[in-house]
Every structure is written in C-alpha cells, then in structure tokens.
Design a protein around this motif. Structure first.
Motif, PDB file in Angstrom:
ATOM      1  N   GLN A  59       0.850  -1.185   0.000  1.00  0.00           N
ATOM      2  CA  GLN A  59       0.000   0.000   0.000  1.00  0.00           C
ATOM      3  C   GLN A  59       0.887   1.236   0.000  1.00  0.00           C
ATOM      4  OE1 GLN A  59      -2.788   0.342   3.280  1.00  0.00           O
ATOM      5  NE2 GLN A  59      -3.272   2.483   2.786  1.00  0.00           N
ATOM      6  N   VAL A  61       2.059   4.848   0.627  1.00  0.00           N
ATOM      7  CA  VAL A  61       1.746   5.948   1.542  1.00  0.00           C
ATOM      8  C   VAL A  61       2.735   7.076   1.285  1.00  0.00           C
ATOM      9  CG1 VAL A  61       0.693   4.541   3.342  1.00  0.00           C
ATOM     10  CG2 VAL A  61       3.157   4.915   3.370  1.00  0.00           C
ATOM     11  N   ARG A  65       3.768   9.909   5.945  1.00  0.00           N
ATOM     12  CA  ARG A  65       3.083   8.835   6.668  1.00  0.00           C
ATOM     13  C   ARG A  65       4.009   7.635   6.889  1.00  0.00           C
ATOM     14  NH1 ARG A  65      -2.059   7.559   3.286  1.00  0.00           N
ATOM     15  NH2 ARG A  65      -2.305   5.966   4.920  1.00  0.00           N
ATOM     16  N   ASN A 186       8.533   2.653  -0.388  1.00  0.00           N
ATOM     17  CA  ASN A 186       7.209   2.168  -0.770  1.00  0.00           C
ATOM     18  C   ASN A 186       7.262   0.939  -1.673  1.00  0.00           C
ATOM     19  OD1 ASN A 186       4.653   3.685   0.079  1.00  0.00           O
ATOM     20  ND2 ASN A 186       6.100   5.360  -0.304  1.00  0.00           N
ATOM     21  N   GLU A 198       4.468   0.383   4.568  1.00  0.00           N
ATOM     22  CA  GLU A 198       3.154   0.216   5.191  1.00  0.00           C
ATOM     23  C   GLU A 198       2.816  -1.266   5.342  1.00  0.00           C
ATOM     24  OE1 GLU A 198      -0.517   1.950   6.757  1.00  0.00           O
ATOM     25  OE2 GLU A 198       1.539   2.648   6.431  1.00  0.00           O
ATOM     26  N   MET A 202       2.517  -3.395   8.977  1.00  0.00           N
ATOM     27  CA  MET A 202       1.294  -4.124   9.313  1.00  0.00           C
ATOM     28  C   MET A 202       1.572  -5.618   9.443  1.00  0.00           C
ATOM     29  SD  MET A 202      -1.062  -1.868   9.728  1.00  0.00           S
ATOM     30  CE  MET A 202      -2.443  -3.000   9.844  1.00  0.00           C
ATOM     31  N   ARG A 206       1.623  -5.096  13.099  1.00  0.00           N
ATOM     32  CA  ARG A 206       0.197  -4.769  13.134  1.00  0.00           C
ATOM     33  C   ARG A 206      -0.071  -3.299  13.434  1.00  0.00           C
ATOM     34  NH1 ARG A 206       0.715  -9.034  11.152  1.00  0.00           N
ATOM     35  NH2 ARG A 206      -0.387 -10.990  11.625  1.00  0.00           N
ATOM     36  N   PRO A 208       0.500   0.899  11.506  1.00  0.00           N
ATOM     37  CA  PRO A 208       0.877   1.596  10.276  1.00  0.00           C
ATOM     38  C   PRO A 208       2.330   2.057  10.326  1.00  0.00           C
ATOM     39  CG  PRO A 208      -0.485   3.000  11.666  1.00  0.00           C
ATOM     40  CD  PRO A 208      -0.490   1.647  12.306  1.00  0.00           C
ATOM     41  N   ALA A 209       2.881   2.321   9.163  1.00  0.00           N
ATOM     42  CA  ALA A 209       4.288   2.723   9.076  1.00  0.00           C
ATOM     43  C   ALA A 209       4.568   4.011   9.834  1.00  0.00           C
ATOM     44  CB  ALA A 209       4.692   2.883   7.610  1.00  0.00           C
ATOM     45  N   SER A 211       3.572   4.787  12.685  1.00  0.00           N
ATOM     46  CA  SER A 211       3.637   4.559  14.128  1.00  0.00           C
ATOM     47  C   SER A 211       4.855   3.749  14.559  1.00  0.00           C
ATOM     48  CB  SER A 211       2.369   3.841  14.597  1.00  0.00           C
ATOM     49  OG  SER A 211       1.220   4.608  14.305  1.00  0.00           O
TER      50      SER A 211
END
Length: 256
Positions: A59, A61, A65, A186, A198, A202, A206, A208-209, A211
């Motif tokens: 995904q 981002v 992000r 990415n 991302e 996950m 578990r 998002p990137a 965090s």
C-alpha cells in the motif's frame, strides 16, 4: 562492412532510445507514484507459476506517513552517506569488490581441497560434498538499489551494472533525495509478497508505518539485505542484536 556499420548504428540508436525511455519514466516520477517495479512483476510471476496464486501486500503511503525512525534506520543500515553522495559510493563499491574477490578465492581453495580429497579417497566418499559458494557482498547505495528494482533484472554482469549506474545518475539528477527515499521505501521487499513500509509495518507489527518506533524500525531495516530469509525468523538473535546496533546509529543520521 556496411552491414556491420548498420548493425552498430542500430545498436547505438536502440541503447539511446532505452536511456530516453528510462529518463522519461523517471521524470514522470516527480509527480506520479510508480505502480510497480520490474522486480515486483518478476516476483508476482514467480509466485503465480510456483504457487498458482499471488499473495501480495503493498500500500503506497506518502513520505509524511512513514515514520522518520524507519527512514533513519534504513539509511543507517543500507547507505550511511545517502544524503551526501551523488548516487554511487565508489569507496563502498571498491571495498565490496575486494571482499568478494577474497571470498571467491577462499571458495576456490575449499573446492580444490574437496576435489583432491575425492580423488585420493574415493572409497570413503559416502555423499558428494556441496561445493563452497562465495558470499557476495553488495556495495550499492539506496539509489542504486532503487534503479535496479525499478527497471533491471537481478543478473550480475558488467553490462547490467553499467546500466544500473546510468539509471542511478538519472534518478539523482531528476528526483530529490527525499523523493528517491519515499519511492524506495514504498517498493522495497520486506518478505515474500510483502512490499513497502506500510505493508511491512502491518505484517510484522500490526501498526501503520507512521507509528513505528525506533527499535521496530531498526528491526525492519536489518531485514532488507535478505528479507525472505529473515521473514522466517524476524525475532532471531541476529536480527535483534543487529537492530540494537542500527538503533544506536540512528541518532547520527541526517534525513534529506
């Protein structure tokens, strides 16, 4: 002779057309996110032919992000001089070449001993020992890795390496360092069918990137040289200890 001359001209024109194509594709990446890379398409085909399905996690981002911790960890692990060099770290390439030459010499020496042992004691050979293979060390920068993944095959020869360097300079000339890093993060592989920051965040944590904490980011960065191997044991002793080393280096990393 005329036929040879025409062939040479056609070859030169074909090479120039290829370079123009690469430059145009890279120019579009200033504003348009690449949908896939040559490496990703080859992996998708491999998964389809080997397993009959393509299990895929990715995904895109935007850079804001993606945790700055991950950006620093990847630079610290893969290319400490990323913000300073012009695409190629010639010193790193020279050191990698010298190490690979020594590794090849050691492997040849071991293989010669195996051959001599087989020749002198054939009756004692219950199984055929595996030939020693040299461990190849890369000296590629983040930009070089992106150049290879975007457009090129995984072959190891001078022609492919030369094309990689040409595309690397195109990337550096047409895109900012920040954009190069965003596209790399990415699209880089983090496991079988796992591509991009991302999907990796996950898949392994578990979250998002955006965090990712410092140690989580360092663990992901450690996996990059051999993601399929480290995916089997993402919390192995080597990964965790190496992550601590990368984490300690992250504070000295400047972001583009």
């Amino acid at each position: 002779m005329k036929a040879v001359a025409r062939l040479v001209v056609l070859l030169v024109l074909s090479l120039l057309a290829l370079e123009v194509f690469f430059a145009a594709r890279i120019g579009m990446m200033v504003a348009i996110d690449p949908q896939s890379t040559t490496f990703q398409r080859s992996e998708a085909w491999r998964l389809l032919t080997e397993r009959g399905e393509v299990a895929w996690r990715q995904q895109w981002v935007d850079g804001d992000r993606i945790s700055h911790h991950l950006k620093r960890a990847v630079i610290a692990s893969e290319d400490a001089g990323f913000t300073e060099h012009s695409g190629v770290d010639w010193d790193a390439l020279e050191k990698a070449w010298e190490k690979n030459q020594r590794a090849e010499a050691r492997a040849d020496k071991l293989n010669l001993k195996l051959e001599q042992r087989r020749a002198t004691r054939p009756s004692q050979q219950q199984t055929t020992p595996k030939r020693a293979e040299p461990k190849v060390i890369g000296g590629s920068t983040i930009t070089q890795q992106l150049a290879k993944n975007l457009f090129l095959t995984g072959e190891r020869n001078l022609a492919r390496k030369g094309q990689e360097i040409v595309v690397t300079f195109m990337l550096e000339a047409l895109l900012s360092k920040e954009r190069i890093l965003d596209i790399y993060l990415n699209n880089v592989e983090w496991g079988e069918g796992v591509f991009g920051a991302e999907a990796a965040a996950m898949h392994y944590f578990r979250i998002p990137a955006a965090s990712l904490g410092t140690y989580q980011a360092a663990r992901l960065a450690v996996m990059l040289p051999a993601p399929k191997r480290f995916e089997k044991r993402p919390a192995s002793g080597y990964v965790l200890s190496r992550a601590s080393v990368i984490q300690a280096r992250m504070g000295a990393v400047d972001l583009p």
